[in-house]
Enzyme design. Sequence first.
Site, short mmCIF file in Angstrom:
data_model
loop_
_atom_site.label_atom_id
_atom_site.label_comp_id
_atom_site.label_asym_id
_atom_site.label_seq_id
_atom_site.Cartn_x
_atom_site.Cartn_y
_atom_site.Cartn_z
N CYS A 110 0.89 -1.16 0.00
CA CYS A 110 0.00 0.00 0.00
C CYS A 110 0.92 1.21 0.00
O CYS A 110 1.48 1.56 1.03
CB CYS A 110 -0.90 -0.02 1.24
SG CYS A 110 -1.93 1.46 1.37
N SER A 114 -1.45 2.15 4.63
CA SER A 114 -1.17 0.81 5.17
C SER A 114 -2.43 -0.05 5.13
O SER A 114 -2.71 -0.78 6.08
CB SER A 114 -0.66 0.93 6.60
OG SER A 114 -1.57 1.70 7.36
#
Lengths: 205, 249
Positions: A110, A114
């Site tokens: 990502c 996250s």
Amino acid sequence: MTAQFFYDADREKKNAARAKALQALLIEKGVITSKTVDTVLGYFETKMGPFNGAKAVARAWVDPAYKERLVADTAAALAELEFPEGMAGAEGEHMKAVANGDGVHNLIICTLCSCYPWPVLGLPPYWYKDPTFRSRAAREPRAVLKEFGLEVPSETEIKVWDSSAQIRWFVVPERPAGTDGLSEEQLAALVTPESMMGVAVAKAA
Amino acid sequence: MKLQHTLGGLEGLGPVWTETRVFVEEWEKVIFGIHTAMMALSPQLPLPETPSVFKTVWTWADLRKGAESMNPFDYFKYRYYEKWLGGISGYFVSNGYLTEAELEAKTAEYLADPDKPLPEGGAAEIDARVVQYLVEGDSPKRDVAAEPAFAVGDTVLVKNVPTVEHTRLPGFLRNKTGVVTEVYPGAYVYLTDTGADGIGDGIEKAMPVYCVAFDPAELWPGNAEANFTLYADLYAAYLAEPVSAAAAA
């Protein structure tokens, strides 16, 4: 620039005091209760965590048809198993599994934050949140995986999935050799969060 | 363009941190718990009213905005949950739930006596709602007709939309072309309106989301590893038809 790169010697002590102070004030003022933080943490110890993902992967290892369904319609396949309620809950509303094998290795990242599939994996480990990992995995995944101790052969294609919208991705690793005759429960014990995000593979105990 | 929006592909960063723990300090659990409670108590969610005095919106977008607005050097300097601690305490102060002076004073108390117990109390409905949020989630999918402009196999161009305080467009994809590999069924909103960036929480902003495959050799010519593909999930607002060679001539 000195201040920019200066860390307080009491960094963690101060962080801890400030976090506790914030919690105390929020309880006093009626934002949260004295049990709220423990309620959240307890939920991640018992209901949402990598123990769920490991169970689904172990089922996929013993039942190839289930593996196909898990990849084709992740939510429906997860609903077939006996999980706690909430498998389509917070950060799992739209999950998708991708399977390793046939010359393909998957890696989930990502780059913006996250994003992580909470119901099957719980909370992200520090390596996943590390800005260096998030930067480098997008351009040089093999070099990054090598730092995790995983050599991916050059003829294996790496698919890197950047979780930038609603999908929370996870990986179905390959069943390790030498695990014939193990029960599903024993197999699940071989499945780590790292193997379900693609920075490791599952290994026989 | 903010560095935090375009982390993908940066060079010169050194080795990755292979730490597998979720929390490396006990206090990090506290700030995570508070953040999750804030998301659950945020008033836009269709969950039962509680006696909590929390009445302002807090979503992932608010947390991310905070991290994205940091000086990029600080962004790399502070550990993940340190950024959360800073952003979340700042939010409570700027929204009037508490003052910086109160927080400083209370922090001094716990610095002097880290084991001093927390206050007791609070309504059970608050924690029930927190659990309900975890169980039910908050899907961005909306029950409106999606009209995807692109189909699997189409080549798409990532727009260079104006940069704003918060985005879900990874910056290293701007102006690049990719190929649609999946059109997700339905239409999706985002947690907050991002202005000129193009996505938002209103039903009129519900739009298709695509999975798009990018060739790293085109993202970083001459400077990417071989034999891999990068996939990103992108809202329709970020995609356009590629300008054909003929039209560009």
